[in-house]
Design an enzyme around this catalytic site. Structure first.
Site, short mmCIF file in Angstrom:
data_model
loop_
_atom_site.label_atom_id
_atom_site.label_comp_id
_atom_site.label_asym_id
_atom_site.label_seq_id
_atom_site.Cartn_x
_atom_site.Cartn_y
_atom_site.Cartn_z
N ARG A 106 52.62 33.46 -66.00
CA ARG A 106 51.29 33.14 -65.30
C ARG A 106 50.59 34.74 -65.68
O ARG A 106 49.76 35.04 -64.74
CB ARG A 106 51.63 33.07 -63.92
CG ARG A 106 52.46 31.83 -63.67
CD ARG A 106 51.43 30.63 -64.00
NE ARG A 106 52.14 29.28 -63.60
CZ ARG A 106 52.89 28.60 -64.69
NH1 ARG A 106 53.05 29.10 -65.95
NH2 ARG A 106 53.39 27.54 -64.15
N SER A 118 51.32 24.84 -57.78
CA SER A 118 52.53 25.78 -57.39
C SER A 118 51.87 26.91 -56.38
O SER A 118 51.03 27.51 -56.86
CB SER A 118 53.48 26.04 -58.21
OG SER A 118 54.09 25.11 -58.89
N GLU A 162 51.43 32.74 -56.65
CA GLU A 162 50.95 32.14 -57.90
C GLU A 162 49.48 32.04 -57.87
O GLU A 162 48.49 32.31 -58.78
CB GLU A 162 51.48 31.04 -58.41
CG GLU A 162 51.29 30.68 -60.04
CD GLU A 162 52.44 29.73 -60.34
OE1 GLU A 162 51.96 28.61 -61.01
OE2 GLU A 162 53.53 30.00 -60.27
#
Length: 309
Positions: A169, A218, A300
């Site tokens: 990420r 998420s 996230e």
């Protein structure tokens, strides 16, 4: 501030609310929202813009909680002129930063190129680059050859993927750079087979995730360093959703925000949530998971903008 900004062929709006542009439908205003006409317009604007004024680029805000105080400075939103998808003669694919991931996957499939994993990722190519978006074991790092950016100075340059230091990420973008396009490579395949693969992925996603609710996917990263074999520290065998579930937080609510009953790592706007409801619930989950497991979950979803005290 808007009266002192450089001239543009695009559009400048002062105190533009961002909630309707946000995937979660929450958030305060942009001090100034700038929608450039094209790449030249963007480059000229940034070159003439005072370096003291912060800039922040957004897409469809599918991975953002925008706080109630809004975003200071100039918020740049790429739209028409930045959403093209071109299949090059050599088989590579040039996608504009504002092109939706799903549309890029479908256009590639029509031409016989497999970018099926992008079909289920909400958001744009620019955001997918910045977050090294991925699912089902495939990531932007696997398909990105280079990106084109406009730097904060207005300079334009192409950056090879090898210099982006893609991680989980993460992509190492120059400070203030605005991604305007990405050059992608993908394996060839039969269009019908790729379409079937995408449809199967969509069905799987709908069966396990709250696709009908307002969420950013998420909420927390899967913790690293918990391999079942113990052979590497960058694997993610331990799942955030399991830690949240074990802490008794599946379906837990705070104000209008909720941890999805269907998938407890999805933070959803269940009932006219405020940005504070969403962020505070996320922080409460982090605390309770730490109390129950000793593991600190990492966000996230990005939280941006000014807090309202």
């Amino acid at each position: 501030m808007i009266e002192n900004l450089p001239q543009t062929r695009g559009r400048l709006l002062a105190n533009r609310p961002l909630a309707d542009l946000s995937w979660l439908r929450v958030g305060g205003p942009a001090e100034v929202l700038f929608t450039p006409a094209d790449e030249d317009d963007l480059a000229q604007f940034l070159a003439a813009l005072s370096g003291e004024i912060p800039v922040f680029a957004i897409g469809v805000c599918s991975n953002l909680i925008i706080r109630s105080g809004g975003i200071k400075g100039v918020v740049i939103r790429l739209a028409r002129g930045f959403n093209g998808v071109e299949i090059l003669p050599d088989g590579r694919i040039r996608a504009g930063a504002a092109a939706l991931d799903a549309m890029v996957a479908k256009r590639a499939a029509e031409a016989g190129y497999d970018l099926a994993f992008l079909r289920t990722i909400p958001g744009t190519i620019g955001g997918a680059v910045a977050m090294n978006a991925g699912c089902y074991g495939s990531y932007m790092a696997d398909i990105c050859e280079s990106i084109r950016v406009v730097l904060r100075t207005g300079e334009r340059c192409d950056i090879p993927a090898a210099r982006l230091d893609f991680g989980y990420r993460h992509a190492d973008l120059p400070e203030g750079a605005v991604v305007v396009s990405a050059l992608l490579r993908a394996p060839k395949g039969a269009p019908a087979a790729i379409v079937a693969k995408m449809e199967a992925a969509l069905e799987s996603r709908a069966a396990t995730q709250p696709v009908e609710d307002r969420s950013c996917g998420s909420t927390f990263r899967n913790p690293a360093g918990f391999s079942s074999t113990g052979q590497a520290d960058d694997v993610h065998d331990l799942k955030a959703w399991k830690l949240i579930d074990d802490a008794g937080l599946r379906g837990f609510t705070l104000g209008g925000a909720q941890m999805s009953p269907k998938h407890p790592n999805f933070l959803i706007n269940a009932n006219s949530a405020t940005p504070e409801d969403l962020e505070n619930l996320g922080e409460l989950v982090r605390k309770k998971v730490f109390d129950s497991s000793g593991i600190t979950l990492q966000w996230e979803i990005r939280r941006v903008g000014e807090r309202v005290l």
